[in-house]
Design a protein around this motif. Structure first.
Motif, PDB file in Angstrom:
ATOM      1  N   SER A   1      49.929  38.948  37.764  1.00  0.00           N
ATOM      2  CA  SER A   1      50.874  38.568  38.809  1.00  0.00           C
ATOM      3  C   SER A   1      50.163  37.715  39.833  1.00  0.00           C
ATOM      4  O   SER A   1      49.128  38.138  40.379  1.00  0.00           O
ATOM      5  N   LEU A   2      50.668  36.535  40.079  1.00  0.00           N
ATOM      6  CA  LEU A   2      50.104  35.643  41.084  1.00  0.00           C
ATOM      7  C   LEU A   2      50.817  35.905  42.395  1.00  0.00           C
ATOM      8  O   LEU A   2      51.987  35.559  42.559  1.00  0.00           O
ATOM      9  N   ASN A   3      50.091  36.543  43.327  1.00  0.00           N
ATOM     10  CA  ASN A   3      50.684  36.984  44.576  1.00  0.00           C
ATOM     11  C   ASN A   3      50.055  36.225  45.740  1.00  0.00           C
ATOM     12  O   ASN A   3      48.873  36.416  46.034  1.00  0.00           O
TER      13      ASN A   3
ATOM     14  N   ALA B   1      45.591  37.858  43.705  1.00  0.00           N
ATOM     15  CA  ALA B   1      46.066  37.731  42.336  1.00  0.00           C
ATOM     16  C   ALA B   1      45.834  39.080  41.695  1.00  0.00           C
ATOM     17  O   ALA B   1      44.718  39.560  41.653  1.00  0.00           O
TER      18      ALA B   1
ATOM     19  N   TRP C   1      46.704  27.469  41.225  1.00  0.00           N
ATOM     20  CA  TRP C   1      46.023  28.688  40.802  1.00  0.00           C
ATOM     21  C   TRP C   1      45.101  28.385  39.631  1.00  0.00           C
ATOM     22  O   TRP C   1      45.477  27.661  38.702  1.00  0.00           O
TER      23      TRP C   1
ATOM     24  N   VAL D   1      43.691  30.207  36.619  1.00  0.00           N
ATOM     25  CA  VAL D   1      43.948  31.412  35.835  1.00  0.00           C
ATOM     26  C   VAL D   1      42.910  31.482  34.724  1.00  0.00           C
ATOM     27  O   VAL D   1      42.803  30.578  33.897  1.00  0.00           O
TER      28      VAL D   1
ATOM     29  N   ALA E   1      42.844  35.569  38.378  1.00  0.00           N
ATOM     30  CA  ALA E   1      43.338  34.327  38.977  1.00  0.00           C
ATOM     31  C   ALA E   1      42.922  34.259  40.440  1.00  0.00           C
ATOM     32  O   ALA E   1      42.714  35.272  41.098  1.00  0.00           O
ATOM     33  N   SER E   2      42.810  33.055  40.930  1.00  0.00           N
ATOM     34  CA  SER E   2      42.529  32.824  42.343  1.00  0.00           C
ATOM     35  C   SER E   2      43.140  31.492  42.744  1.00  0.00           C
ATOM     36  O   SER E   2      43.330  30.605  41.902  1.00  0.00           O
ATOM     37  N   ILE E   3      43.467  31.364  44.017  1.00  0.00           N
ATOM     38  CA  ILE E   3      44.020  30.117  44.534  1.00  0.00           C
ATOM     39  C   ILE E   3      42.878  29.139  44.808  1.00  0.00           C
ATOM     40  O   ILE E   3      41.923  29.463  45.507  1.00  0.00           O
TER      41      ILE E   3
END
Length: 446
Positions: A277-279, A300, A349, A351, A374-376
């Motif tokens: 989930s990309l939060n 993430a 992102w 991923v 994942a990271s922004i």
């Protein structure tokens, strides 16, 4: 970036979507006027001419998508009338001067081949799968459901089977290591264990079903959020397929108004599962800031869909993700996923799937044992208004975004792996060159 053309008065109402074909020589547009138009590029002059125009739906059209040309010249359209239609360009005899059919002259038209009517709300997005997965398409609608269809009769395009239907918001979280070991034990049971294995499997299914129902109830009854159950306002918004064949059928889907994008894996052997989930909500606003699944200040979460992952109400200001674009991999060891949201932010992102060695060490089937992370790597609010569309170039190295500020902006990664603005084009520039631009015009960029 320069503007090469402007299609004036393309539609009589707001243009909702525009999509190039595989070769970039044709452009399909759709609008609130319920019509689809196909434009042809004259490469010598750089001008666009109208090739086809027809009324496609009985309500506003939200999205249009081209299939890969190996399957023919095929379009899919999604509409507010809760349907998805599949169209094919076919040759047809052109009428002669007397009104009859002429044997010497021929023309083409778009014929409706199928209508998919499973959605219980506005169908907001439709996209054909990458060609290596066959002739499939995915849709998402305001009833929160992601639906995947497969064409059973490719020559006629008449028969489409609904092969997956899942409520994205209530999608179960990935199994914990303990639950996974139980499932593996059950799957390794010998044929003589006829009494215990079915009972344990049934128990696991009942528990999973109960958890899914509880998640759905929590989603519709979040504290401090009265009247959240308006699904037409809080439903699904956008989808994008992963272009890489290696990891199988994976789709990024945005649902609700929490700004969360779920990475969903679809396999024939079992129900779809949420890999990641990309939060975008800050970790400090999440109920558990010490959660080890938090990968960065813009969180993430792995395989998460509960309150602990930020899916629930946390008090943070979030908005619906209105556009998702999964970049072509082009040999990278990671994926790039771009999102555009109503809060005016364009986010990129990174991923990271599990490496093959990690996957083998986990001993799981089809990459289920190792974590996706994942990271922004880019977060921009230059539009200062809602972002309606994000799209990658063919190599996944340049991202373009369009917002309500009337500008199309470009983003590119520098040598230091830092994403920066790379230019923009605005409606004002088009007005200076072409005259006034209204909401029915389409600006074509190079």
């Amino acid at each position: 970036m320069i503007q090469t053309g402007l299609i004036s008065n393309a539609h009589s109402d707001l243009v909702t979507d525009a999509s190039y074909d595989f070769y970039g020589l044709r452009l399909a547009t759709c609008s609130l006027d319920q019509r689809v138009k196909v434009w042809q590029l004259d490469e010598t002059t750089g001008s666009w001419s109208l090739e086809h125009d027809w009324k496609a739906h009985d309500a506003a059209i939200s999205k249009v998508s081209w299939a890969h040309p190996e399957f023919g010249t095929i379009l899919a359209t999604a509409s507010f009338d809760r349907t998805v239609k599949v169209w094919e360009q076919v040759s047809a005899a052109a009428p002669d001067a007397d009104g009859g059919a002429s044997s010497s002259a021929s023309a083409s038209r778009w014929a409706e081949r199928a209508m998919l009517v499973d959605a219980k709300g506005t169908v907001r997005a439709v996209e054909f799968a990458p060609s290596h997965f066959g002739l499939k398409l995915a849709t998402i609608s305001s009833d929160n459901c992601l639906r995947i269809y497969e064409c059973l009769e490719q020559p006629s395009l008449a028969a489409w089977q609904l092969i997956e239907e899942v409520d994205v918001l209530s999608l179960p979280i990935s199994a914990s290591p303990a639950a996974r070991s139980v499932a593996q034990t059950l799957s390794l049971a010998t044929p003589t264990q006829t009494a215990s294995a079915p009972l344990d499997s049934a128990s696991v299914s009942l528990v999973a079903h109960a958890l899914q129902q509880q998640a759905a109830q929590n989603q519709n009854q979040l504290p401090g959020r009265p009247g959240l159950g308006t699904r037409e306002a809080d439903g699904g918004w956008s989808i994008s397929w992963c272009k890489d064949k290696y990891w199988g059928e994976i789709i990024a889907a945005g649902c609700g108004i929490d700004g969360i994008v779920k990475i969903i894996q679809v396999t024939p052997s079992r129900r779809p599962s949420s890999l990641l989930s990309l939060n975008p909500a800050p970790a400090s606003s999440a109920p558990s800031a010490s959660d080890p699944s938090i990968k960065s200040p813009a969180a993430a979460t792995h395989g998460s869909s509960g309150a602990g992952s930020g899916d629930g109400w946390t008090g943070a200001k979030t908005c619906a993700v209105t556009s998702i674009a999964w970049a072509p991999s082009c040999g990278r060891s990671y994926h790039l996923v771009a999102t555009g949201a109503r809060d005016g932010h364009v986010r990129i992102w990174r991923v990271k799937p599990p490496t093959p060695s990690e996957d083998l060490d986990a001993g799981a089937e089809e990459g289920d044992g190792a974590q996706w992370t994942a990271s922004i790597v880019g977060d921009f609010d230059d539009h200062k208004s809602a972002v309606g569309r994000v799209e990658w170039n063919i190599t996944g190295t340049v991202l373009s975004s369009a917002g309500n500020d009337g500008r199309v902006r470009l983003w590119k990664m520098t040598a230091g792996n830092v994403w920066r603005p790379a230019g923009h084009i605005s409606v004002e520039q088009a007005e200076e060159q072409q005259g006034d631009v209204d909401m029915g015009d389409v600006a074509v960029d190079d």
